[in-house]
Design a protein around this motif. Sequence first.
Motif, PDB file in Angstrom:
ATOM      1  N   ARG A 107       9.580   9.599   1.675  1.00 50.64           N
ATOM      2  CA  ARG A 107       9.191   9.130   0.344  1.00 50.64           C
ATOM      3  C   ARG A 107       8.724   7.671   0.413  1.00 50.64           C
ATOM      4  O   ARG A 107       7.688   7.300  -0.155  1.00 50.64           O
ATOM      5  N   ALA A 108       9.487   6.853   1.139  1.00 45.91           N
ATOM      6  CA  ALA A 108       9.162   5.430   1.251  1.00 45.91           C
ATOM      7  C   ALA A 108       7.811   5.227   1.941  1.00 45.91           C
ATOM      8  O   ALA A 108       6.967   4.451   1.477  1.00 45.91           O
ATOM      9  N   ALA A 164       4.304   3.636   0.626  1.00 48.25           N
ATOM     10  CA  ALA A 164       3.720   2.484   1.328  1.00 48.25           C
ATOM     11  C   ALA A 164       2.228   2.714   1.583  1.00 48.25           C
ATOM     12  O   ALA A 164       1.395   1.838   1.332  1.00 48.25           O
ATOM     13  N   ALA A 203       2.723  -2.917   1.439  1.00 51.93           N
ATOM     14  CA  ALA A 203       3.174  -1.565   1.779  1.00 51.93           C
ATOM     15  C   ALA A 203       4.700  -1.460   1.757  1.00 51.93           C
ATOM     16  O   ALA A 203       5.272  -0.524   1.183  1.00 51.93           O
ATOM     17  N   THR A 204       5.368  -2.430   2.364  1.00 51.36           N
ATOM     18  CA  THR A 204       6.827  -2.371   2.454  1.00 51.36           C
ATOM     19  C   THR A 204       7.469  -2.538   1.080  1.00 51.36           C
ATOM     20  O   THR A 204       8.465  -1.881   0.768  1.00 51.36           O
ATOM     21  N   ALA A 237       6.202  -1.616  -1.768  1.00 53.85           N
ATOM     22  CA  ALA A 237       6.033  -0.326  -2.449  1.00 53.85           C
ATOM     23  C   ALA A 237       7.019   0.701  -1.911  1.00 53.85           C
ATOM     24  O   ALA A 237       7.590   1.503  -2.666  1.00 53.85           O
ATOM     25  N   ALA A 238       7.240   0.686  -0.581  1.00 51.63           N
ATOM     26  CA  ALA A 238       8.175   1.637   0.036  1.00 51.63           C
ATOM     27  C   ALA A 238       9.578   1.457  -0.533  1.00 51.63           C
ATOM     28  O   ALA A 238      10.240   2.430  -0.905  1.00 51.63           O
ATOM     29  N   ALA A 283      10.045   2.660  -4.049  1.00 54.20           N
ATOM     30  CA  ALA A 283      10.010   4.122  -4.183  1.00 54.20           C
ATOM     31  C   ALA A 283      11.351   4.759  -3.811  1.00 54.20           C
ATOM     32  O   ALA A 283      11.551   5.955  -4.006  1.00 54.20           O
ATOM     33  N   LEU A 284      12.266   3.948  -3.268  1.00 55.83           N
ATOM     34  CA  LEU A 284      13.548   4.538  -2.801  1.00 55.83           C
ATOM     35  C   LEU A 284      14.562   4.688  -3.938  1.00 55.83           C
ATOM     36  O   LEU A 284      14.534   3.927  -4.895  1.00 55.83           O
TER      37      LEU A 284
END
Lengths: 182, 182
Positions: free
Chosen positions: A173-174, A178, B174-175, B177-178, B181-182
């Motif tokens: 998911r992460a 990303a 990117a990180t 956003a990752a 999303a968690l």
Amino acid sequence: MTEAIRTAVFEELAAVGYARMSIEGIARRAGVGKTAVYRRWRSKLQLVLDLVSAIAVQGLPAPDTGTLEGDLRLLYEVTSRALRHPVASQVIPDLQAEAARNPEIAGAMQKALREGQASVVSGIVAAARARGEIRTEIDGELALDVISGPLYWRAVVIRGPKPPKGYLESLTRATTAALKAL
Amino acid sequence: MTEAIRTAVFEELAAVGYARMSIEGIARRAGVGKTAVYRRWRSKLQLVLDLVSAIAVQGLPAPDTGTLEGDLRLLYEVTSRALRHPVASQVIPDLQAEAARNPEIAGAMQKALREGQASVVSGIVAAARARGEIRTEIDGELALDVISGPLYWRAVVIRGPKPPKGYLESLTRATTAALKAL
């Protein structure tokens, strides 16, 4: 007999490491004479390069589930299992250490990586681009780092325990989020 | 003189690797006698463990910019520079290879990691949690893997060239956003 020697190289690499590994030790483990080894490979460097190339050719299966998230989930399942293999977790760091001072090993590792992990990842990224799931201008190198880094870090760098239940789903998911943010 | 020996250990490690490194070689490089080395450290293992611990204590500066994205950007700037140092890029893989078969080195590396990278990362994650930028139930281990994996993979595993302009900004985006999303 070639197969017996290859297996012995893996076991010897895992046990003592590249620097301490000897043709004598390999021959002993394979139950053959030293000359039998030297007949096939000129040196331990040639032996290891041959082995790395053989692994690269096997490659990883290219997932094709129809979604970026599905493809990543499958990739992580396979990679996680491969990285946790005791031989992989000893031999990879060892070859990487050698690569830092041996350009031939560094070259073979890079090639193996490009033909293995990197080619599968770029297939996944290309499919996601084509489906419009991620932007077309996304940097392929960065995508590779984002996709491949975390599991490798956990398995080889931290040498953490087996990922807990749900870990691979969350990581998927992460990573999907990303890539979509790029 | 202790400092001269420590510097010599680093240089010798980078040049020949842990397995091939000898107290003799270190003493020669430091311009001291072997007994001067043995007076301070019982063995090359003790020397290396001492060195790893010393690095861990230095640690990384803990960023405090007020946002998750700002903190990560700063962390990546510092980490990227540290990982690209020629000594780091040779010594880290080497110690990792040793860690695979030497529990004492593995323990020291884990401790160094927890006191260095991991503690900084958990500080960043805790601050982001407190600000409500990420969910409070986020798995700290997974966050560490997602944050630290990609740069490490690029610098030490792929041994790629210096990241191109804009790379660290994109990785930060990117990180971030990752994690969200968690």
